[in-house]
Design a protein around this motif. Structure first.
Motif, mmCIF file in Angstrom:
data_model
loop_
_atom_site.group_PDB
_atom_site.id
_atom_site.type_symbol
_atom_site.label_atom_id
_atom_site.label_comp_id
_atom_site.label_asym_id
_atom_site.label_seq_id
_atom_site.Cartn_x
_atom_site.Cartn_y
_atom_site.Cartn_z
ATOM 1 N N SER A 3 24.805 10.842 10.744
ATOM 2 C CA SER A 3 25.319 11.875 11.630
ATOM 3 C C SER A 3 26.784 12.148 11.311
ATOM 4 N N GLU A 4 27.162 13.414 11.464
ATOM 5 C CA GLU A 4 28.541 13.820 11.197
ATOM 6 C C GLU A 4 28.887 15.013 12.074
ATOM 7 N N GLU A 5 30.119 15.027 12.587
ATOM 8 C CA GLU A 5 30.583 16.155 13.388
ATOM 9 C C GLU A 5 31.623 16.931 12.599
ATOM 10 N N GLU A 7 34.227 20.617 12.639
ATOM 11 C CA GLU A 7 34.922 21.545 13.533
ATOM 12 C C GLU A 7 34.881 22.937 12.922
ATOM 13 N N VAL A 38 20.708 19.899 14.459
ATOM 14 C CA VAL A 38 22.042 20.474 14.618
ATOM 15 C C VAL A 38 22.284 20.614 16.116
ATOM 16 N N TRP A 39 23.447 20.157 16.564
ATOM 17 C CA TRP A 39 23.763 20.109 17.998
ATOM 18 C C TRP A 39 25.169 20.657 18.215
ATOM 19 N N PRO A 41 27.899 20.552 21.110
ATOM 20 C CA PRO A 41 28.200 19.933 22.405
ATOM 21 C C PRO A 41 29.139 20.778 23.269
ATOM 22 N N TYR A 96 20.890 23.633 20.250
ATOM 23 C CA TYR A 96 20.301 22.729 19.271
ATOM 24 C C TYR A 96 19.304 23.470 18.384
ATOM 25 N N LYS A 127 32.821 22.312 17.990
ATOM 26 C CA LYS A 127 32.319 21.165 17.240
ATOM 27 C C LYS A 127 30.826 21.363 17.020
ATOM 28 N N ARG A 129 27.490 19.059 15.426
ATOM 29 C CA ARG A 129 27.030 17.770 14.918
ATOM 30 C C ARG A 129 25.760 17.960 14.115
ATOM 31 N N PHE A 130 25.777 17.457 12.880
ATOM 32 C CA PHE A 130 24.605 17.397 12.037
ATOM 33 C C PHE A 130 24.091 15.970 12.052
ATOM 34 N N SER A 131 22.784 15.807 12.253
ATOM 35 C CA SER A 131 22.156 14.481 12.187
ATOM 36 C C SER A 131 20.909 14.582 11.330
#
Length: 135
Positions: A3-5, A7, A38-39, A41, A96, A127, A129-131
């Motif tokens: 996982s990585e966030e 910007e 993909v999220w 937040p 998501y 932001k 987030r890819f997981s």
């Protein structure tokens, strides 16, 4: 799971921002199958899988302006004029998306892109987030 966030600067205008290249960079070391989740937040942004560059991104923003006008109808009233609509957006454009990954490559259709949809002109930085969940 990996996982990585990241910007994203969306600026002060409504935007459909293509995240596909960022997703591909995230998957650069993947050579197997799995799922990319993909999220976003945020309470005022969403994700869509759609064609970009041929007008569909502008059409989406126009449709959202029609469905969610920036006027005084919203009970949620802080921020810029009509900001309450931005808080309704994620109910229509969810925060998501999950995309299959086959052999390390996104299994998107020919014209599909992963896009951040942001109508909130009060928040210029987002932001994402890819997981990756290996299969």
């Amino acid at each position: 799971m990996r996982s990585e966030e990241i910007e994203i600067r969306t600026g002060s205008e409504e935007v459909v921002h293509d995240l596909t290249s960022a997703a591909e960079r995230f998957l650069a070391d993947v050579d197997g199958d799995g799922l990319l989740h993909v999220w976003v937040p945020h309470a005022t942004a969403g994700l869509a899988v759609l064609e970009t560059g041929a007008g569909s991104d502008d059409d989406l923003l126009a449709a959202l302006r029609k469905l969610l006008p920036a006027d005084d109808r919203w009970r949620h009233r802080h921020g810029s004029h009509g900001h309450g609509r931005d808080h309704v957006l994620p109910a229509l454009v969810p925060p998501y998306a999950t995309i299959p990954v086959l052999g390390g490559v996104l299994a998107l259709g020919t014209w599909q892109s992963i896009c951040l949809v942001d109508t909130n002109v009060d928040n210029p930085v987002r932001k994402v987030r890819f997981s990756f969940l290996a299969g």
